[in-house]
Each structure stands twice: as structure tokens, then as C-alpha cells.
Design an enzyme around this catalytic site. Structure first.
Site, PDB file in Angstrom:
ATOM      1  N   ASP A  62       0.776  -0.798  -0.182  1.00 49.41           N
ATOM      2  CA  ASP A  62       0.043   0.056   0.291  1.00 49.41           C
ATOM      3  C   ASP A  62       1.063   1.520   0.141  1.00 49.41           C
ATOM      4  OD1 ASP A  62      -2.312  -1.359   0.077  1.00 49.41           O
ATOM      5  OD2 ASP A  62      -3.053  -1.375   1.782  1.00 49.41           O
ATOM      6  N   LYS A 172      -4.986  -6.205  -3.936  1.00 56.27           N
ATOM      7  CA  LYS A 172      -5.886  -6.431  -3.562  1.00 56.27           C
ATOM      8  C   LYS A 172      -6.618  -5.805  -3.090  1.00 56.27           C
ATOM      9  CE  LYS A 172      -3.642  -4.683   0.990  1.00 56.27           C
ATOM     10  NZ  LYS A 172      -4.626  -3.504   1.641  1.00 56.27           N
ATOM     11  N   CYS A 205      -2.850  -3.696   7.248  1.00 55.78           N
ATOM     12  CA  CYS A 205      -2.600  -4.210   5.908  1.00 55.78           C
ATOM     13  C   CYS A 205      -1.476  -4.650   6.099  1.00 55.78           C
ATOM     14  CB  CYS A 205      -2.915  -2.828   5.011  1.00 55.78           C
ATOM     15  SG  CYS A 205      -4.773  -1.878   4.239  1.00 55.78           S
TER      16      CYS A 205
END
Length: 262
Positions: A62, A172, A205
Site C-alpha cells: 500500500d 488486494k 494492512c
């Protein structure tokens, strides 16, 4: 049949140096290839870790515009996107060294389908808690990019860490990079057994991708200075404590670089 002949011609099947089959018209050889281990010992806590670079990858989670860049989604909602930029500098030093050592670099970014067909209401609620405002797939007021949508500016890796052609990209759709994605299959096909973890957010995450990897049997190492979060400090502190206690090991990017071959 002369076994020597079964290995003298034909081709290889598979993407991983450690997992390929070899085939010709008469035979399929499923034995593991002769790949010489490349051993590295990383200074980490609670113990040092000796690993095989031939079976190691780094997953960067991310590090994308919506979380780490001005005018992204976090910035739009008034969050501190600058906190999530802290891994950029250490990753700029670490990733080239890993590529030089032929360690796969895998980017796992939140990148939804445009139609959100695989996103249940509880996941949409995560980004639009009141049902109003700018959430998943909605255009950002600053530039019109749809929030966290695959192939958009919002879901792209920040410019400072532009992925290389040899890197691997995985989209994702949940806090964990393993849920409903091909990540586990890719790692297994590459023959990976040890994973270095980096990215944002440390306590969300990154942590939940790491714990899922642990449950799947991978050796997990959190590269602490290559992770960051906009959550309160105690969230990152608890994450590091829990990784060392239950899920793996913790080190710094300098520890990894020092362990790599010159």
C-alpha cells in the site's frame, strides 16, 4: 530409458528457479532443480535469522498515492498522509540492493474492480462509514481519480518508489494481501519460504498480511523502518511487540542490507 537423455533436451515449466519442472517429448522431470542456496544472516529480534535468498521475497504493501501522497484519499479526509511517507527513503536504499541480489520485489496495492462486485458492504463501510462522502471508487475532488481503483492514480505506487519491470504487482481488496488474491500462489510458484514485510499501515494492512503469511507457514520478518502508520504510536508499538512475540521477527533495512552479499 537412459535417464541422462530425459534431462538433455526440452524445456522448463514454471516461473520459479526452485520449483520448475523440466520436460521433453519422453519425460517430465518433477525433481527439484539443483539451485545452490545463497545464505544470509539478518540481525533481528528476538533472534537473528538465517535465510536463503533464493527462497526470499519482499512484499511492499500500500505505498500508493491514496495513502501516501498529497491530494490522495487520506489527505482528502484530513488524515496525516505524511506519516505514511516515512518508508520511502529507506525503501529507496533497500529495494535496489534486494533486486541486485535477485530477491523478488512484490508490490501489494489496494486496487479494486471498478464495479466493486467483490466488495461486500462491510468493506465499503470502511471507507464511507456514514454512507456519504468520498469512498471506494468515488472520484477524488482534487483530481477525479477513483479512490483505490485498479489502474488509477489513486492506487498507483508513489512516484518516488516507481516499480521496475522485473517487479511483481498484486492487487488486494481487503486489509490482508492474501485474502481473495493470487499472492500465495505466486509465492509458492516462486519457491518462496521467507518474506520481508514493508509498507503501510504497520498496524493494519502490513500486520494482517504478515499474520496471514505466518498462518500459511511462511517465515516472516518485519522491516520496521520500512513500515509506517498514521495511527497513534502505541499501535505500531503493539504491532512490533506482537510480531516478535507471536508471528515472526523484526529488523531494520540496514540489518538486511548488511546481510546481503557485497
Amino acid at each position: 530409458m537412459d535417464l541422462k537423455d530425459t534431462k538433455s533436451s526440452g524445456g522448463t515449466l514454471g516461473v520459479g528457479r526452485n520449483t520448475q519442472w523440466r520436460a521433453n517429448a519422453n519425460n517430465v522431470d518433477m525433481t527439484l532443480p539443483d539451485v545452490v542456496p545463497r545464505i544470509a544472516t539478518v540481525k533481528s529480534t528476538p533472534q537473528t535469522v538465517t535465510l536463503d535468498l533464493e527462497r526470499t521475497a519482499i512484499i511492499v504493501i500500500d505505498m500508493q498515492n491514496d495513502f501516501c501522497t498529497q491530494d490522495g484519499w487520506v489527505d482528502h479526509i484530513g488524515g496525516d498522509y505524511s506519516a505514511d511517507r516515512k518508508p520511502i527513503e529507506p525503501l529507496q536504499k533497500l529495494l535496489p540492493k534486494l533486486r541486485q541480489s535477485n530477491v523478488p520485489v512484490i508490490w501489494v496495492n489496494w486496487g479494486n474492480r471498478a464495479d466493486l462486485m467483490n466488495m461486500p458492504p462491510n468493506q465499503i463501510h470502511l471507507y464511507k462509514a456514514s454512507g456519504q462522502g468520498v469512498g471506494l471508487g468515488d472520484p477524488l475532488p482534487s483530481n477525479g481519480a477513483p479512490v483505490l481503483q485498479k489502474d488509477s492514480w489513486a492506487a498507483a505506487v508513489v512516484d518516488e518508489l516507481a516499480p521496475q519491470d522485473t517487479d511483481i504487482k498484486v492487487d488486494k481488496y481487503r486489509i490482508s494481501g492474501f485474502w481473495d488474491t493470487p499472492l500465495d500462489s505466486i509465492l509458492r510458484n516462486l519457491g518462496i519460504r521467507t518474506i520481508l514485510f514493508a509498507g503501510v499501515n504497520t498496524d493494519q494492512c502490513v500486520l494482517h498480511s504478515l499474520t496471514d503469511a505466518n498462518f500459511l507457514g511462511y517465515g516472516c520478518i518485519l522491516v520496521e523502518d520500512c513500515c509506517a502508520t498514521s495511527s497513534p504510536d502505541f499501535c505500531a508499538e503493539a504491532t512490533v511487540w506482537n510480531v516478535k512475540k507471536c508471528f515472526g521477527f523484526v529488523c531494520s533495512s540496514d540489518d538486511v542490507i548488511e546481510a546481503l552479499p557485497a
